[in-house]
Design a protein around this motif. Structure first.
Motif, PDB file in Angstrom:
ATOM      1  N   UNK A  46       0.866  -1.194   0.134  1.00 30.86           N
ATOM      2  CA  UNK A  46       0.010  -0.065  -0.054  1.00 30.86           C
ATOM      3  C   UNK A  46       0.912   1.354   0.146  1.00 30.86           C
ATOM      4  N   UNK A  47       1.857   1.204   0.830  1.00 31.21           N
ATOM      5  CA  UNK A  47       2.814   2.295   0.768  1.00 31.21           C
ATOM      6  C   UNK A  47       3.412   2.456  -0.534  1.00 31.21           C
ATOM      7  N   UNK A 105      -9.379   0.136   3.721  1.00 29.99           N
ATOM      8  CA  UNK A 105      -9.918   0.668   4.965  1.00 29.99           C
ATOM      9  C   UNK A 105     -11.167   0.011   5.411  1.00 29.99           C
ATOM     10  N   UNK A 106     -12.250   0.139   4.522  1.00 32.15           N
ATOM     11  CA  UNK A 106     -13.481  -0.137   4.803  1.00 32.15           C
ATOM     12  C   UNK A 106     -13.528  -1.709   4.696  1.00 32.15           C
ATOM     13  N   UNK A 129      -7.077   7.102  -3.942  1.00 28.94           N
ATOM     14  CA  UNK A 129      -7.980   7.429  -2.686  1.00 28.94           C
ATOM     15  C   UNK A 129      -9.110   6.197  -2.716  1.00 28.94           C
ATOM     16  N   UNK A 130      -9.539   5.985  -3.808  1.00 30.33           N
ATOM     17  CA  UNK A 130     -10.499   4.953  -3.629  1.00 30.33           C
ATOM     18  C   UNK A 130     -10.029   3.619  -3.298  1.00 30.33           C
ATOM     19  N   UNK A 131      -9.119   3.306  -3.916  1.00 30.33           N
ATOM     20  CA  UNK A 131      -8.459   1.915  -3.478  1.00 30.33           C
ATOM     21  C   UNK A 131      -8.063   1.690  -1.965  1.00 30.33           C
ATOM     22  N   UNK A 149      -7.850   8.610   2.336  1.00 30.80           N
ATOM     23  CA  UNK A 149      -9.064   7.941   2.482  1.00 30.80           C
ATOM     24  C   UNK A 149     -10.116   8.929   2.524  1.00 30.80           C
ATOM     25  N   UNK A 150     -11.266   8.480   2.083  1.00 31.94           N
ATOM     26  CA  UNK A 150     -12.757   8.869   2.335  1.00 31.94           C
ATOM     27  C   UNK A 150     -12.717  10.492   1.612  1.00 31.94           C
TER      28      UNK A 150
END
Ligand code: PMP
Length: 409
Positions: free
Chosen positions: A45-46, A68-69, A61-63, A53-54
């Motif tokens: 991810x990094x 996260x969710x 950002x969506x990934x 996020x959000x």
């Protein structure tokens, strides 16, 4: 079959040597190690997906938002919560408890009300309540334990007056190992009209937890004690109760509309998640829970129970070996003293033999006071520990005891 060697291979750090000796890591109660796949997930991810996020409409950002969710749903399923709205990400157990002490306290605690905690709580489940009592003129009451390390449930009936608004209880003690009968305590507390917060910091990696079966109102745990990253934890709360209590920290994310005249707050769980969360840590925690779920907490608990039995038997053969906490229901850790050897000396000498244990007051000074000691040593086991390591540990303690003239120095 529980394949401990296969599990060990997942944790690169276990291959390390310390002072030229193979590492024996018995400080899992303080923090566990992380498997390579958790670190790899966070690295990925990094390196490839990082974006806040959000907020964004853009791809990255969506990934991260999805990751996260997804982790939130993994936590929900792991503890049997009814909804992901009940899963709030925090920095850890300590922050989760502080959140409840502030928000629940703000809404429900007034002058003369009582908060009941047990004598075997970690400081994280004592001090936030004391601060709340100071703010509100409330009173902190304490449920004692016996010398064996078992809560006195008769005293509970006496202490649960209708002034008690909240009971804070540790699921498994980080010093005594005692696994408390939280279901029974919750039932009694509810009958008296009190809510219950369960501190699951020490139980989450060792036993299955179903928050709906327990019927707890709040439950807190840290990622780093269940093979996940540091700096991430969870607060579970019943949805209706979380709706009733005010937000704790203010800022971005937790709002619906901001006007200088009046701000309105976001829906659950975001109402309690001000600011940028540690979303990559959260994703790492989700990965750790999937990993643990794949092995199965029933198998893990059974294996660790065997380790505890073996270690207890072998250690009690050592002259002047004293164990603190001998409850029949006990998780896999042993707090101890050997003769009059200072725990710090013991820990330092064991360290030279490659063995990592915890020494001192173990963030539970009231327990030290109960036994009239200044400190203890603690060996806490995880699913990757072995009987061979326990043998090395016992041998090292015998050697140390001999150095101190049979532990009588
Ligand atoms: N409660 C218990 C029983 C613990 O063992 C610990 C950690 N030692 C905590 C709370 C606090 O956890 P953290 O430091 O991760 O917030």
């Amino acid at each position: 079959m529980f394949d401990v060697e296969k599990i060990r291979a997942d944790f690169p750090i276990l291959k390390r040597e310390i002072y030229g000796k193979p590492l024996v890591y018995f400080d899992n109660g303080a923090t566990s190690q992380r498997p390579a796949r958790v670190i790899a997930k966070m690295d990925d991810y990094y390196l490839n997906w990082n974006a806040n996020v959000h907020r964004g409409v853009h791809y990255l950002s969506n990934v991260c938002t999805d990751g996260n969710e997804e982790a939130r749903r993994t936590v929900r399923d792991f503890i049997g919560a009814a909804s992901e709205k009940e899963i709030i990400f925090t920095r850890g157990t300590t922050e989760s408890i502080n959140l409840v002490a502030y928000s629940f306290g703000e809404r429900f605690i007034g002058k003369g009300d009582e908060i009941l905690v047990t004598e075997m709580e970690h400081h994280a489940d004592i001090v936030p309540w004391q601060m709340l009592c100071e703010r509100k003129g409330a009173v902190l009451k304490v449920l004692p334990f016996t010398d064996e390390g078992v809560l006195n449930l008769e005293a509970l009936d006496r202490l649960l007056t209708n002034r008690v608004k909240l009971v804070g209880v540790v699921h498994a003690s980080n010093v005594l190992g005692t696994v408390n009968p939280v279901r029974e305590i919750i039932e009694k507390a509810h009958a008296a009209g009190a809510k219950v917060l369960v501190d699951a910091a020490q139980s989450i990696a060792h036993t299955e937890i179903d928050v709906q079966a327990l019927d707890c109102d709040f439950l807190a745990f840290s990622g780093h004690k269940i093979y996940g990253p540091t700096g991430v934890g969870v607060l579970y709360g019943k949805e209706a109760l979380l709706e009733e209590i005010p937000p704790w920290q203010g800022g971005g994310e937790m709002i619906r509309e901001v006007r200088f005249e009046k701000t309105t707050y976001n829906d659950l769980p975001f109402k309690f998640e001000a600011g940028t969360p540690d979303f990559i840590g959260i994703i790492g925690l989700g990965e750790a829970l999937k990993y643990v779920g794949g092995i199965g907490l029933k198998a893990i608990g059974a294996y660790e129970g065997e380790l505890l039995k073996y270690a207890t038997g072998r250690l009690l053969e050592i002259p002047d070996f004293r164990i603190f906490g001998t409850a029949p229901e006990k998780s896999a850790l042993i707090s101890f003293q050997v003769g009059t050897i200072h725990p710090l000396d013991l820990g330092t000498l064991l360290d030279r033999m490659g063995i990592a244990i915890r020494t001192g007051q173990l963030c539970a000074e009231p327990i030290m006071q109960h036994y009239g000691v200044h400190g203890m040593a603690r060996a806490s086991f995880a699913m990757y520990n072995t009987r061979e390591e326990i043998d090395i540990f016992c041998e090292a303690i015998r050697k140390t005891g001999a150095l101190f003239e049979g532990g009588k120095a």
